[in-house]
Write an enzyme that holds these catalytic residues in place. Structure first.
Site, short mmCIF file in Angstrom:
data_model
loop_
_atom_site.label_atom_id
_atom_site.label_comp_id
_atom_site.label_asym_id
_atom_site.label_seq_id
_atom_site.Cartn_x
_atom_site.Cartn_y
_atom_site.Cartn_z
N GLU A 135 5.65 0.15 -15.49
CA GLU A 135 5.53 0.06 -13.87
C GLU A 135 6.63 -0.58 -13.17
OE1 GLU A 135 0.97 -0.71 -12.39
OE2 GLU A 135 1.85 -2.18 -13.63
N GLU A 140 -1.82 -2.92 -21.78
CA GLU A 140 -1.55 -3.69 -20.78
C GLU A 140 -0.04 -4.20 -20.39
OE1 GLU A 140 -2.65 -3.59 -17.64
OE2 GLU A 140 -1.73 -5.33 -16.58
N ARG A 155 0.74 -1.28 -0.09
CA ARG A 155 0.02 0.22 0.16
C ARG A 155 0.66 1.06 -0.03
NH1 ARG A 155 -5.16 -1.12 1.36
NH2 ARG A 155 -5.43 1.01 1.82
N GLY A 170 -5.13 8.65 3.94
CA GLY A 170 -6.00 9.51 3.39
C GLY A 170 -5.44 11.11 3.16
C1 G6P Z 1 -2.92 1.23 -9.00
C2 G6P Z 1 -2.17 0.02 -8.90
C3 G6P Z 1 -2.61 -0.64 -10.24
C4 G6P Z 1 -4.18 -0.72 -10.37
C5 G6P Z 1 -4.86 0.55 -10.43
C6 G6P Z 1 -6.43 0.43 -10.10
O1 G6P Z 1 -2.53 2.25 -9.79
O2 G6P Z 1 -0.90 0.25 -8.93
O3 G6P Z 1 -2.22 -1.96 -10.40
O4 G6P Z 1 -4.70 -1.38 -11.61
O5 G6P Z 1 -4.30 1.06 -9.05
O6 G6P Z 1 -6.65 -0.31 -8.71
P1 G6P Z 1 -7.97 -1.05 -8.57
O7 G6P Z 1 -7.71 -1.82 -7.18
O8 G6P Z 1 -9.01 -0.27 -8.64
O9 G6P Z 1 -7.90 -2.19 -9.53
#
Ligand code: G6P
Length: 612
Positions: free
Chosen positions: A492, A485, A27, A100
């Site tokens: 990334e 992708e 996170r 947050g």
């Molecule tokens: C972040 C992560 C991505 C993910 C995106 C959307 O950027 O690094 O891997 O695709 O958020 O996240 P979610 O949990 O909504 O799929």
């Protein structure tokens, strides 16, 4: 973003907090810190990863059976030791961790400064803990009451946990738009951003709702209040998460493990939803609103990142098979552009974490306009799963690597099932086509397993392109989103600039970039557009580009033209993304390892983006 963990009970809190922080590190990993209460309040925090914190703490006093820990993804203030959480109040009586953003922190800070408060960090969090202390002092309040009053003055998103040195038998937590899970053990409580730090100790959890405050007390147990100070009855859930699912299990990186889990996770996603022998597909989550969904004027898909790419594939699937118009929107753009939404629209949110702030906000907007909302999430009990009218989990299990892999294939599998169910219901595909697609979808886990045998070949190819500074990914039709992708994965985790493009669009710009140094990864597994893709590859070769072609086994035409070929098993066109994405994932993984990048925790990223 930011991981929160807390413990109160009879055990030593420190090892529980550190283990929990390691589980939550996906996170955010800009800094980490812990606070432990044991007569005195000891706070340790350090820029960097959880391991840096552990080294820093070394053999300092970490005693205490009440403590909180935090791993940070920086928003306000650079990632350094001072801005790291936990943050102390002015008198050092209170300590807080926060996930947050407090949007109105600036005027509150100014006001507190006029009242003599001095701040050490640049964070909005420190302002909040000072505000709580001010409320507590002025009103001579219990900590939970001070938290409630202070939160009534702030605008923004938060999950917080606060400890009061003078009230050492409790901790207070609160949430708004950021997840918090309470774990209930025997004479002990846990609190965390998700269940992964908790499942080792108990499977009994309570998911806090927005605007709820939880008091975790040794003497009085768990008490949940709302912002109006009314007592709420907490709903206890049983989590079903295995410890193996959150450990590396012999792999060097979670990402590699998660890539290899895909035959199983795709199978899990289809369990009870597809029976290839009997020839049916169904989705429990869809049943209640099937008519409304099948008769929708439009399906609007909102998502971010990799989930948005899964949404693009859904556009091909649903329009191709079920003939309902689909629009795919970046959640962050959708919510701010005054979109036209009607009661006859269905808004589908795709999100691995189920917590992405923009996707959540887009859903709230859709609900306001009366659209039916449907969530496709991985994390059970997540906010999106809870606020949508209906939905389906992809059942991929915890995804820890920041770069999404198994969640993507889970989402695409679920969306394939959904397209099939709707198409069958609407009669937009013949029974024989329906049966053919069902039989083939049932074969996908086995074919993904076969596709994974290209790992060694992908490693060889990676060796030859690992020093590139740019890369171009091309695909057509169902495989255009896979090109996007593939490019995202490379950016990334290996920090190579990459772009995904529809193969034919290359002529309108990116072709100017092609030279002998630019690897061009071409997904050439669509039967219908094969000749056209061959022509696109010829165009690249004519400009001395280095072509890596992803082809179906036995594609001899491409072998003669491309510089490097990676073979994967063929499938029916609508399901090709589920197979062609495998070499994309492996390519980015191997290149990142070869470039000595931190595969699971790429710089500046976080897995769960709970800020806008
Ligand atoms: C972040 C992560 C991505 C993910 C995106 C959307 O950027 O690094 O891997 O695709 O958020 O996240 P979610 O949990 O909504 O799929």
């Amino acid at each position: 973003m930011c991981g929160i963990v807390g413990y109160i009970g009879g055990k030593d809190a420190y090892p529980i907090l550190i283990k929990g922080l390691k589980r939550l590190e996906y996170r955010g990993y800009d800094s980490a810190g812990v606070a432990l209460l044991n007569g005195s309040l000891n706070v340790y925090k350090k820029k960097g990863k959880v391991n840096d914190l552990v080294d820093f703490i070394d053999d300092s006093n970490v005693k205490g059976s009440l403590g909180i820990g935090h791993t940070r993804w920086a928003t306000h203030g650079v990632p350094d030791d001072i801005n790291a959480h936990p943050h102390l109040s002015g008198s050092e009586r209170l300590v807080i961790i926060h996930n947050g953003i407090i949007e109105n922190y600036a005027p509150i800070k100014l006001w507190l400064q006029t009242q003599g408060h001095e701040f050490k960090s640049e964070t909005d969090t420190e302002v909040l803990v000072h505000l709580i202390e001010k409320m507590q002092k002025d009103g001579d309040l219990l900590i939970e009451e001070a938290v409630r009053l202070a939160l009534s003055k702030v605008v923004g998103a938060y999950a917080i946990v606060v400890i009061d040195r003078m009230d050492p038998d409790k901790m207070v937590a609160a949430r708004k738009s950021s997840p918090l899970v309470v774990g209930i053990g025997e004479d002990e409580f846990f609190i965390a951003s998700d269940a992964t730090p908790i499942v080792e100790y108990t499977n009994q959890v309570v998911y806090l709702d927005d605007n709820e405050i939880a008091v975790l007390s040794r003497k009085e147990g768990l008490k949940v209040l709302n912002m109006e100070n009314e007592i709420k009855t907490p709903l206890v859930h049983e989590v079903d998460m295995k410890i193996e699912a959150i450990e590396k299990g012999g792999y060097d990186y979670f990402m590699h493990k998660e890539i290899y889990e895909q035959p199983k996770t795709i199978d899990d996603c289809m369990r009870g939803r597809l029976n290839a022998q009997e020839g049916w597909a169904r989705l429990g989550g869809l049943e209640q609103y099937k008519k409304r969904i099948c008769n929708a004027d439009r399906i609007i898909i909102v998502a971010c990142g990799t989930s948005w790419h899964a949404g693009l594939i859904a556009e091909y699937l649903i329009e191709d098979l079920a003939r309902i118009p689909v629009e795919v929107e970046y959640a962050s753009e959708f919510r701010y552009r005054n979109p036209i939404i009607s009661e006859r629209d269905v808004v589908l949110a795709i999100s691995q974490s189920g917590e992405t702030a923009d996707t959540l906000a887009a859903l709230e907007l859709a609900k306001k306009h009366g659209a039916l909302t449907y969530g496709i999430c991985n994390v059970v009990g997540s906010s999106i799963a809870r606020i949508t009218d209906a939905g389906s989990y992809i059942h991929a299990g915890p995804e820890i690597g920041v770069a999404s892999t198994k969640a993507f294939t889970g989402q695409v599998t679920l969306l394939s099932l959904m397209a099939l169910v709707i198409a069958h219901e609407r009669g937009t595909i013949s029974t024989s086509r329906y049966q053919e697609l069902i039989t083939e979808l049932g074969q996908i886990p086995r074919k993904v397993e076969e596709a994974l045998t290209c790992d060694e070949r992908v490693r060889e190819v990676s060796e030859r392109v690992k020093n590139a500074t740019n890369a171009l990914y091309l695909g057509r039709g169902y495989n255009f989103p896979v090109a996007l992708e593939g490019a995202l994965k490379l950016k990334e985790i290996s920090y190579i600039h990459a772009e995904g493009y529809p193969a034919a669009e290359m002529k309108h710009g990116p072709i100017a970039l092609i030279d002998e140094n630019m690897p061009v990864i071409v997904i050439a597994t669509n039967q219908s557009a094969h000749e056209k893709i061959v022509s696109n590859v010829q165009e690249v070769k004519a400009r001395k580009g280095r072509v890596i072609a992803i082809v179906n086994k036995g594609d001899n035409i491409m072998k003669d033209i491309a510089d490097m070929v990676i073979e994967i098993p063929s499938t029916l066109e609508p399901f090709t993304p589920l197979i062609s994405v495998i070499p994309m994932q492996l390519l980015s993984y191997h290149i990142a390892v070869m470039r000595e990048c931190n595969v699971d925790q790429p710089r500046n990223l976080a897995k769960s983006v709970t800020v806008e």
